[in-house]
Write a protein that holds these residues in place. Structure first.
Motif, PDB file in Angstrom:
ATOM      1  N   VAL A  62       5.084 -83.366  22.385  1.00 11.99           N
ATOM      2  CA  VAL A  62       5.744 -84.558  22.909  1.00 11.99           C
ATOM      3  C   VAL A  62       6.815 -84.954  21.909  1.00 11.99           C
ATOM      4  O   VAL A  62       6.513 -85.241  20.742  1.00 11.99           O
ATOM      5  CB  VAL A  62       4.738 -85.715  23.115  1.00 11.99           C
ATOM      6  N   GLY A  63       8.063 -84.974  22.352  1.00  8.46           N
ATOM      7  CA  GLY A  63       9.189 -85.221  21.466  1.00  8.46           C
ATOM      8  C   GLY A  63       9.384 -86.682  21.112  1.00  8.46           C
ATOM      9  O   GLY A  63       8.719 -87.584  21.656  1.00  8.46           O
ATOM     10  N   PRO A  64      10.320 -86.925  20.193  1.00  8.76           N
ATOM     11  CA  PRO A  64      10.590 -88.277  19.712  1.00  8.76           C
ATOM     12  C   PRO A  64      10.926 -89.260  20.833  1.00  8.76           C
ATOM     13  O   PRO A  64      11.644 -88.919  21.773  1.00  8.76           O
ATOM     14  CB  PRO A  64      11.797 -88.102  18.787  1.00  8.76           C
ATOM     15  N   ARG A  65      10.358 -90.448  20.720  1.00 10.11           N
ATOM     16  CA  ARG A  65      10.654 -91.597  21.582  1.00 10.11           C
ATOM     17  C   ARG A  65      10.273 -91.409  23.041  1.00 10.11           C
ATOM     18  O   ARG A  65      10.629 -92.210  23.901  1.00 10.11           O
ATOM     19  CB  ARG A  65      12.136 -91.998  21.463  1.00 10.11           C
ATOM     20  N   SER A  66       9.539 -90.365  23.353  1.00 11.90           N
ATOM     21  CA  SER A  66       9.088 -90.172  24.732  1.00 11.90           C
ATOM     22  C   SER A  66       7.900 -91.063  25.019  1.00 11.90           C
ATOM     23  O   SER A  66       7.132 -91.396  24.119  1.00 11.90           O
ATOM     24  CB  SER A  66       8.736 -88.704  24.973  1.00 11.90           C
ATOM     25  N   ASN A  67       7.763 -91.467  26.280  1.00 16.06           N
ATOM     26  CA  ASN A  67       6.645 -92.329  26.661  1.00 16.06           C
ATOM     27  C   ASN A  67       5.848 -91.678  27.771  1.00 16.06           C
ATOM     28  O   ASN A  67       6.384 -91.204  28.758  1.00 16.06           O
ATOM     29  CB  ASN A  67       7.117 -93.744  27.030  1.00 16.06           C
ATOM     30  N   ILE A  85       7.410 -81.499  26.190  1.00 18.64           N
ATOM     31  CA  ILE A  85       8.071 -82.727  26.612  1.00 18.64           C
ATOM     32  C   ILE A  85       9.093 -83.057  25.532  1.00 18.64           C
ATOM     33  O   ILE A  85       8.730 -83.244  24.372  1.00 18.64           O
ATOM     34  CB  ILE A  85       7.039 -83.855  26.792  1.00 18.64           C
ATOM     35  N   GLY A  86      10.359 -83.099  25.905  1.00 15.59           N
ATOM     36  CA  GLY A  86      11.438 -83.292  24.939  1.00 15.59           C
ATOM     37  C   GLY A  86      11.541 -84.726  24.432  1.00 15.59           C
ATOM     38  O   GLY A  86      10.601 -85.511  24.519  1.00 15.59           O
ATOM     39  N   ALA A  87      12.715 -85.062  23.918  1.00 17.10           N
ATOM     40  CA  ALA A  87      12.986 -86.392  23.367  1.00 17.10           C
ATOM     41  C   ALA A  87      13.410 -87.359  24.469  1.00 17.10           C
ATOM     42  O   ALA A  87      14.063 -86.964  25.442  1.00 17.10           O
ATOM     43  CB  ALA A  87      14.081 -86.304  22.310  1.00 17.10           C
ATOM     44  N   ASP A 104      14.915 -83.074  27.300  1.00 17.43           N
ATOM     45  CA  ASP A 104      15.334 -84.392  26.831  1.00 17.43           C
ATOM     46  C   ASP A 104      15.820 -85.259  27.989  1.00 17.43           C
ATOM     47  O   ASP A 104      16.524 -84.793  28.878  1.00 17.43           O
ATOM     48  CB  ASP A 104      16.462 -84.268  25.802  1.00 17.43           C
ATOM     49  N   ARG A 105      15.395 -86.520  27.966  1.00 13.45           N
ATOM     50  CA  ARG A 105      15.796 -87.540  28.927  1.00 13.45           C
ATOM     51  C   ARG A 105      15.304 -87.286  30.354  1.00 13.45           C
ATOM     52  O   ARG A 105      15.749 -87.951  31.291  1.00 13.45           O
ATOM     53  CB  ARG A 105      17.314 -87.739  28.938  1.00 13.45           C
ATOM     54  N   GLY A 124      17.260 -84.963  34.337  1.00 11.85           N
ATOM     55  CA  GLY A 124      16.766 -84.780  35.697  1.00 11.85           C
ATOM     56  C   GLY A 124      15.690 -85.797  36.026  1.00 11.85           C
ATOM     57  O   GLY A 124      14.983 -86.281  35.139  1.00 11.85           O
ATOM     58  N   VAL A 125      15.553 -86.122  37.314  1.00 13.10           N
ATOM     59  CA  VAL A 125      14.624 -87.160  37.752  1.00 13.10           C
ATOM     60  C   VAL A 125      13.763 -86.636  38.898  1.00 13.10           C
ATOM     61  O   VAL A 125      14.281 -86.113  39.888  1.00 13.10           O
ATOM     62  CB  VAL A 125      15.386 -88.422  38.228  1.00 13.10           C
TER      63      VAL A 125
END
Length: 185
Positions: A62-67, A85-87, A104-105, A124-125
């Motif tokens: 799990v990357g930085p700042r991910s929730n 799971i990216g940042a 990421d994102r 992507g969503v």
């Protein structure tokens, strides 16, 4: 009561066959989460109440700042597919993320499912309640919805920033407030 059973470690981090979760000191893992085995949680990332991240037969990153929001399950495919799971990724409440890659994102809506070998590219969503089948790929800034999920449209950078990019920083801030509240109980 069987006194011969091993004592479980305190808190939400559990080893599995010699692999222990590694959590960055600035990350937040809620006390009712279960993080098991070969799992790494990056700087400022946050794993919320009643989540399960089970890295028993492969790795989870799990990357930085991910929730990873409340009630989500993150798992792997035994020996074949890890979960990455990216940042600055958002995974909404009660999602299932299984043996896939969220760049990421990426944004996974509430109650959505991402299955084996699927990829959500940067920005992507996957909409709430949607199911991304095995091996499917959501492209950069694409919005997919449905079961099975299908491309609905490509978002502009402005739409992405206005609707989705505020979530990760909000959850980093909120995690700090939860950490402070729990420390004072």
């Amino acid at each position: 009561m069987d006194h011969n059973l091993p004592t479980l470690p305190a808190g939400p981090l559990y080893p599995f066959e010699g692999k222990r979760p590694v959590v960055h000191p600035t990350a937040f893992v809620a006390p009712t989460a279960a993080v098991i085995g070969d799992v790494e949680i990056g700087e400022g990332a946050n794993v919320w109440y009643h989540c399960v991240l089970r890295g028993d037969t492969n790795v989870i990153r799990v990357g930085p700042r991910s929730n990873i929001q409340d009630g989500t399950i993150v798992h792997v495919n035994a020996g074949r597919q890890r979960t990455v799971i990216g940042a600055d990724v958002t995974v909404g409440h009660a999602a299932i993320v299984h043996a896939c890659t969220l760049m990421d994102r990426a944004f996974v809506g509430m109650g959505a499912t991402v299955l084996d070998d699927a990829v959500i590219e940067e920005g992507g969503v996957l909409g709430a309640g949607s199911v991304l089948p095995p091996g499917k790929r959501i492209g950069r800034l694409e919005l997919w919805i449905g079961n099975p999920a299908k491309l609905v449209r490509v978002l502009t950078e402005e739409q992405r920033a206005g609707q989705f990019d505020r979530t990760a920083p909000h959850y980093v801030e909120l995690a700090g407030r939860h950490r402070a509240s729990l420390a004072g109980r």
